[in-house]
Design an enzyme around this catalytic site. Structure first.
Site, short mmCIF file in Angstrom:
data_model
loop_
_atom_site.label_atom_id
_atom_site.label_comp_id
_atom_site.label_asym_id
_atom_site.label_seq_id
_atom_site.Cartn_x
_atom_site.Cartn_y
_atom_site.Cartn_z
CG ASP A 49 -1.93 1.08 1.25
OD1 ASP A 49 -2.83 1.02 0.40
OD2 ASP A 49 -1.84 1.98 2.09
CD GLU A 93 -4.54 3.78 -1.67
OE1 GLU A 93 -4.81 3.87 -0.47
OE2 GLU A 93 -5.41 3.94 -2.55
#
Length: 177
Positions: A49, A93
């Site tokens: 992440d 993301e």
């Protein structure tokens, strides 16, 4: 035939990053987990992440956010070298790496290489709470020493390890224990 091949390739590729997409990831993890169950081979997964990406997008705008994701994706692709490994965009993301035949020690070395490579790109991130540049957090799960029944368990373990990395100041990797 060319059109069909292009359409098939596009259906398995994330259009922004050029990495494998979620569909290809889902198919690949299922296949690799089946191999693991049949042969007892090791299988590891890294969930990734981008740290404080919402703040990045809010500060620099969505076009710069897209550019950031593309640079992170390039770095991941360059860091993960074996043909048997798969790097995919999991969503937003988040990225994920499937690592067949990879031990706990091997995945730790790779995770640190990935983390450092992204940090070393040096993408400015003035709204980050931990670094002047973009960083990532990584969660690792491996089948080593476990008797898992389904690939979903392995993915959930990597996701929980990612959460732990984010709780422990980010820009780091953590194993699921």
């Amino acid at each position: 035939e060319v059109q069909r091949d292009l359409a098939q390739r596009n259906s398995l590729t994330d259009s922004l990053t050029g990495l494998a997409n979620r569909r290809l990831f889902d198919n690949s993890i299922s296949n690799e987990f089946s191999k693991h169950k049949r042969s007892g081979s090791l299988l590891s997964v890294i969930m990734i992440d981008v740290d404080f990406f919402k703040k990045y997008n809010d500060n620099y705008g969505h076009l710069e956010g897209d550019f950031c994701l593309q640079k992170v994706a390039e770095s991941l692709k360059m860091s993960v070298g074996r043909a048997s490994d798969l790097v995919a965009r999991y969503g937003g993301e988040e990225f994920v790496v499937i690592l067949p035949d990879t031990s706990r020690d091997g995945v730790a070395i790779l995770a640190e290489r990935i983390r450092a490579a992204v940090e070393n790109i040096g993408i400015p991130h003035e709204k980050s709470e931990i670094s002047p540049s973009v960083t990532i957090s990584l969660g690792i799960a491996t089948t080593e020493g476990l008797n898992l029944q389904h690939e979903v368990e392995l993915i959930a373990m990597a996701d929980r390890a990612l959460y732990l990395a984010k709780m422990n100041d980010r820009n780091r990797f953590e194993f699921f224990n």
